[in-house]
Each structure stands twice: as C-alpha cells, then as structure tokens.
Design a protein around this motif. Structure first.
Motif, mmCIF file in Angstrom:
data_model
loop_
_atom_site.group_PDB
_atom_site.id
_atom_site.type_symbol
_atom_site.label_atom_id
_atom_site.label_comp_id
_atom_site.label_asym_id
_atom_site.label_seq_id
_atom_site.Cartn_x
_atom_site.Cartn_y
_atom_site.Cartn_z
ATOM 1 N N SER A 84 0.829 -1.212 0.000
ATOM 2 C CA SER A 84 0.000 0.000 0.000
ATOM 3 C C SER A 84 0.860 1.258 0.000
ATOM 4 C CB SER A 84 -0.927 0.029 1.210
ATOM 5 O OG SER A 84 -0.208 0.351 2.401
ATOM 6 N N GLU A 85 2.117 1.125 0.438
ATOM 7 C CA GLU A 85 3.084 2.229 0.508
ATOM 8 C C GLU A 85 2.633 3.369 1.418
ATOM 9 O OE1 GLU A 85 5.561 1.928 -3.610
ATOM 10 O OE2 GLU A 85 3.707 3.082 -3.716
ATOM 11 N N SER A 127 -5.534 -5.344 -2.864
ATOM 12 C CA SER A 127 -6.007 -6.506 -3.614
ATOM 13 C C SER A 127 -7.033 -6.100 -4.670
ATOM 14 C CB SER A 127 -6.615 -7.525 -2.641
ATOM 15 O OG SER A 127 -7.063 -8.648 -3.333
ATOM 16 N N LEU A 128 -7.936 -5.210 -4.305
ATOM 17 C CA LEU A 128 -8.959 -4.738 -5.244
ATOM 18 C C LEU A 128 -8.331 -4.000 -6.418
ATOM 19 C CD1 LEU A 128 -11.976 -4.375 -5.896
ATOM 20 C CD2 LEU A 128 -11.906 -2.274 -4.530
ATOM 21 N N GLN A 129 -7.362 -3.128 -6.133
ATOM 22 C CA GLN A 129 -6.729 -2.405 -7.233
ATOM 23 C C GLN A 129 -5.955 -3.355 -8.134
ATOM 24 O OE1 GLN A 129 -3.373 0.686 -6.966
ATOM 25 N NE2 GLN A 129 -5.223 1.893 -7.339
ATOM 26 N N SER A 130 -5.307 -4.347 -7.561
ATOM 27 C CA SER A 130 -4.589 -5.341 -8.351
ATOM 28 C C SER A 130 -5.550 -6.080 -9.290
ATOM 29 C CB SER A 130 -3.899 -6.337 -7.412
ATOM 30 O OG SER A 130 -3.403 -7.436 -8.111
ATOM 31 N N ALA A 131 -6.701 -6.488 -8.757
ATOM 32 C CA ALA A 131 -7.688 -7.198 -9.575
ATOM 33 C C ALA A 131 -8.204 -6.316 -10.702
ATOM 34 C CB ALA A 131 -8.847 -7.670 -8.696
ATOM 35 N N ARG A 132 -8.395 -5.041 -10.431
ATOM 36 C CA ARG A 132 -8.870 -4.119 -11.478
ATOM 37 C C ARG A 132 -7.844 -3.970 -12.594
ATOM 38 N NH1 ARG A 132 -11.619 0.377 -7.563
ATOM 39 N NH2 ARG A 132 -13.600 -0.695 -7.336
ATOM 40 N N TYR A 133 -6.562 -3.867 -12.213
ATOM 41 C CA TYR A 133 -5.546 -3.737 -13.257
ATOM 42 C C TYR A 133 -5.428 -5.014 -14.073
ATOM 43 C CZ TYR A 133 -3.966 0.965 -12.382
ATOM 44 O OH TYR A 133 -3.908 2.334 -12.315
ATOM 45 N N TYR A 155 -1.333 2.199 -5.537
ATOM 46 C CA TYR A 155 -0.524 1.298 -4.711
ATOM 47 C C TYR A 155 0.465 0.554 -5.611
ATOM 48 C CZ TYR A 155 -4.747 2.206 -2.038
ATOM 49 O OH TYR A 155 -5.806 2.823 -1.438
ATOM 50 N N TYR A 156 1.448 -0.075 -4.986
ATOM 51 C CA TYR A 156 2.482 -0.787 -5.735
ATOM 52 C C TYR A 156 1.964 -2.184 -6.106
ATOM 53 C CZ TYR A 156 6.951 -2.991 -6.816
ATOM 54 O OH TYR A 156 7.962 -3.676 -7.428
ATOM 55 N N VAL A 180 3.871 5.978 -12.164
ATOM 56 C CA VAL A 180 3.941 6.663 -10.861
ATOM 57 C C VAL A 180 5.290 6.420 -10.194
ATOM 58 C CG1 VAL A 180 2.908 6.803 -8.558
ATOM 59 C CG2 VAL A 180 1.443 6.501 -10.562
ATOM 60 N N ARG A 181 5.801 5.200 -10.282
ATOM 61 C CA ARG A 181 7.035 4.823 -9.588
ATOM 62 C C ARG A 181 8.253 4.757 -10.503
ATOM 63 N NH1 ARG A 181 2.616 3.086 -8.099
ATOM 64 N NH2 ARG A 181 1.988 3.278 -5.921
ATOM 65 N N GLY A 182 8.043 4.946 -11.791
ATOM 66 C CA GLY A 182 9.162 4.865 -12.727
ATOM 67 C C GLY A 182 9.721 3.462 -12.842
ATOM 68 N N LEU A 183 8.856 2.451 -12.733
ATOM 69 C CA LEU A 183 9.285 1.057 -12.786
ATOM 70 C C LEU A 183 8.699 0.384 -14.014
ATOM 71 C CD1 LEU A 183 8.751 0.064 -9.049
ATOM 72 C CD2 LEU A 183 10.921 0.595 -10.182
ATOM 73 N N PHE A 184 9.372 -0.674 -14.454
ATOM 74 C CA PHE A 184 8.937 -1.446 -15.611
ATOM 75 C C PHE A 184 8.881 -2.922 -15.234
ATOM 76 C CE2 PHE A 184 10.937 2.352 -17.194
ATOM 77 C CZ PHE A 184 10.139 2.744 -18.254
#
Length: 196
Positions: A84-85, A127-133, A155-156, A180-184
């Motif tokens: 959640s950071e 968990s909800l945001q992960s499922a949406r993505y 969230y991450y 948002v985090r500059g990650l790939f």
C-alpha cells in the motif's frame, strides 16, 4: 534504551528491512515505541532513532514465524499492506504481529480490533486495485513485436499483476510501465522482472 527513552527503529523501506526491524524489536528490550521507514522519518519529542540494517536471515526467520504462527493468509495480508506504501505501514504491520504472536491464527477473528481492521482495510484496497488492473490493462504492440502497457496505480501492484500476465502471455514479450514509480515490469517469454 533501558533508561526509559522512547526509541524508534528505522528500516530502509524494503519488506526485508521491515522484517529485520521486527526481529530486532523482539531481540532487544524494551520494545521500540515505533517502527518506521527511515526516509522522511520525523522523531517525536524525546524520541531517539535507531537505524536497523537489513539482514536477509533475520527477515526470513520473521517471515517463517508469521507463516507458522499466524498462517499464510495473514502473511499475504501483511504483504499487501506493505504494498500500500502508506507511511505508517511499518507500524501497522508491527502492531498486528505483536498482537498476533501470542494468540496465533485467532487474530483473523478479532475483527473489532483497530489493528486487525486496519490490516483488513489496506490489504483489501491493494487486492482490489490489483484485480482491477488485471482486468483492465490493455497492451499495444510496439516496434519489434514487444507489447506495452502503462499504468498509474495508487498502490504498488506491479509485483502482483506481473505473474498473471506472464502466465497469460507466455509467448509474447511485454512491458508494463508503472508511471507513478518509474518502474517497468518486463517479460521476455521466459522470466519476468521489475526494473527501474
């Protein structure tokens, strides 16, 4: 620390760092007044700070203890809370572990306790945001046959969605860019990794 001074244990921002801080909290008395990420920490009046160096072995012992005593489900929830950071996540996880170690898996039934409610709330949001993505990420084919998608999660969740897409697109290389985090998140048809 035995003079009654409040001490905060500071970790490096990694999950292993947090687990090491929890290990040190149990190894030394008295317990710290707080566990927080070192970056941006502001001590309260009269509070001392002690930086805890990340130790993979100590972290592994804490993870094994959480899984054995609190259960795999509780461990997964704590991992989601970490993703959640939120600035207070280290303290939330520490409070949950402190409460849970004496009572074990029964902690999951203590639904009216603030510490348990917080863990349920934040793990559920991640968990909800992960499922949406997982449902709504759309890829476009780029030069060279690589598929690309960009996301902007609160969230991450990149670490949570990569295994799904690596399994789904086994024969297609792809990149998921967390803007948002500059990650790939990169998948080469064999393995996936998260890189800066």
């Amino acid at each position: 620390m035995s003079d009654g001074t409040a001490v905060a244990y500071l970790y490096d921002g990694t999950f292993e760092g947090l687990m090491t801080a929890i290990f040190e909290a149990y190894a030394h008395r008295p317990m710290p007044s707080a566990i927080a990420q070192a970056n941006g920490f502001q001590p309260q009046f009269g509070q001392q700070a002690r930086e805890i160096a990340t130790d993979e072995i100590k972290a592994g012992r804490v993870v094994a203890g959480i899984r054995r005593i609190l259960g795999d489900d509780a461990y997964e929830q704590l991992w989601l809370v970490f993703l959640s950071e939120q600035p207070e996540r280290g303290q939330w996880i520490y409070d949950y572990v402190r409460m849970g170690l004496p009572i074990g898996k029964r902690i999951r039934r203590c639904l009216t306790d603030e510490r348990v409610m917080r863990v349920h709330k934040w793990s559920g949001l991640v968990s909800l945001q992960s499922a949406r993505y997982i449902q709504f990420v759309r890829f476009s084919q780029r030069e060279g046959g690589v598929y690309y998608a960009s996301i902007q999660p609160e969230y991450y969740v990149l670490a949570l969605i990569m295994p799904h897409f690596a399994d789904r697109f086994r024969d297609q290389p792809f990149i998921i860019h967390d803007k948002v985090r500059g990650l790939f998140g990169v998948f080469d048809m064999h393995d996936w990794a998260i890189v800066e």
